[in-house]
Design an enzyme around this catalytic site. Sequence first.
Site, PDB file in Angstrom:
ATOM      1  N   HIS A  75      18.770  66.145  -7.535  1.00 39.25           N
ATOM      2  CA  HIS A  75      18.836  65.480  -6.225  1.00 39.25           C
ATOM      3  C   HIS A  75      18.910  63.957  -6.385  1.00 39.25           C
ATOM      4  CE1 HIS A  75      17.736  64.904  -1.899  1.00 39.25           C
ATOM      5  NE2 HIS A  75      17.196  63.789  -2.380  1.00 39.25           N
ATOM      6  N   GLU A  76      17.979  63.404  -7.133  1.00 39.80           N
ATOM      7  CA  GLU A  76      17.957  61.950  -7.270  1.00 39.80           C
ATOM      8  C   GLU A  76      19.203  61.438  -7.990  1.00 39.80           C
ATOM      9  OE1 GLU A  76      16.021  60.122  -5.626  1.00 39.80           O
ATOM     10  OE2 GLU A  76      14.714  61.750  -4.955  1.00 39.80           O
TER      11      GLU A  76
END
Length: 670
Positions: free
Chosen positions: A459-460
């Site tokens: 995600h990041e």
Amino acid sequence: MTNPLLAASPLPYGLPPFAEIEAAHYAEALEAGLAEHRAEIAAITGNPEPATLDNTAVAMERSGQLLGRAAASFFTLASADSSDDIKDLETRYSPLLSAHQDDIFLDRALYSRFLAIDTSACDPESARLVEEYLKEFRQSGIQLGEQQQERLRTLNAELSRLGTEFGQRVKEGMKSAALLLDNAAELAGLPADEVSAAAAAARAAGHDGKYLLTLIQPGNQPALASLENRTVRRRLFEASVARGSDGGSLDVLDLAREMAGLRAEKARLLGFANYAELVADRQTAPDFEAVQSMLSRMAPAAVRNADAEAAALAEVAGHPLEAWDWAYYAARVRQEKYDVDEQALRPYFELDRVLRDGVFHAATSLYGITFHERDDLAGYHPDVRVWEVRDADGSGLGLFLGDYYSRESKRGGAWMNSLVDQSGLLGNRPVVINNLNISKPPAGEPTLLTLDEVRTAFHEFGHALHGLFSNVTYPRFSGTSVPRDFVEYPSQVNEMWIMWPEVLANYARHSVSGEPLAQDVVDRLNESRLWGEGFATTEYLGAALLDLAWHTLEPGEVPEDALEFEAKALAAAGTAHPLIPPRYRTGYFQHIFAGAGYAAGYYSYIWSEVLDAETVDWFTESGGLTRENGDRFRQELLSRGNSRDPLESFRILRGRDAKLEPLLKRRGLE
């Protein structure tokens, strides 16, 4: 001694020379940056020539470079490796920087010059630049009278001060709420490497021979899924959800109440009914009612699913369920129903392999970029690693910094931020950072991740790609500088590659034997995908609706009792589940009270997920993990930043507006 922040960094890509920077350098650099920026703006407003794109809008984009360098480096440390000196500087300079922003966007002479710019012959990005500046002037109160503007300045300065204090108290509260245990028997069920990490954490805190369970930001601590001792689970859960609201010196409820009141007054001053409507005016959502309608539509189905899950958990538990039991028995049910033991999967998710053969491999397959670790470049902490990212043709694209381990000097949660924003105008290439909070194992032991931590890493990195692929002229539009309810979209899309067969097969290998994760296990993971969605959606919606409750207050409506208000707000929204507290309670809701930019905007995760679900369908329909798909996603969306309407970028990619149905199907809410 020369201050290394006062000149452009000589390091590759403008990486700050952290090894040479001392805390005292930041004060000097911020002061010099503020003075220089004021002078640059005065030169623009004092220009006797008629206003043009170049001498006004482009001049604004060129201004403030020293201040930007110093602030980017400073606030990176404030969140990821703070100290008493840094905290003192943050308390001092956050209100000054807020006041400086007001000085710019309440400057009538500057506004007049922007109004006078003729954009008829401008290219689309330049015309949008002028349009976006004018919008920010109006949203910042340029239309107000002198007395109203002075009140607005006071409100903004006080909100900045309170937000800084909220964040600092929450960080300290997370440390002080860590659970100290006397013996290893109390940690029964916890994996051996996490027991070792708890022993190391206790030793570092001066409690040799004991065990310290440190906390991360949300209320649902990962250890709750493993701890067999119900009393220990209860203590850990209660310590977690009581943070910031126990009446002690680190209680933040007074700050939350005061900020809610000031924001309500600010919204009314700017002509809006409440702060949520003010924020909606800056987002891709058409209005506040559209946001409220979507959340309200999802809540009843989510709670029904959560109730069904609770019934299954209670049957396995054999006793009345409490909130601290949920994660533990959810893991048991997943194991019994789908034969999936998430703790047994951790040896297949070793951090280096997840990064190299998972996160980076997916990016290379999609976009042709490659990653080259630069041991010669230092981050702001010994744990920070630096990679040079090169494009498919071998040219340098930017730097990616990874800071994966938790520590006392770091705030909780996970995030991406930029040290250098890409800009064609300034000739800057991007330098971006991913921060996670993974427990650091003792020296020599592998870092094993949960599946949820794997998801966070992907995600990041989606945010990082948004910054790295930026290809805009003006720094104002660079990378993730998009409306808040769009910023989570690329990061959520990047999560799709976690379970993509060729990616998973490449990284999910046992840390000792090297054996790949068996296909039957993968199949069971996919079969169990919807298990727990009732909890996850209810937990998230509770936080999103609590955020809106705080920010739909009118001036004078701020409650005396914040916790009573929280309980009533959740009940009114239909998400007051006795076993599922909101993902963030008021006492540690840093996203909305500590300057993270999500005030009245925590809904953005689910709003962005509508676009994400559609895009996952597009990738799948178009052949999945291919360079053709990656190049199109990069060209039409990731590279654009805010240089054109982000929803227009989505429409060009997808061929139409987004529909809600793919998201409802994904979360089992049809």
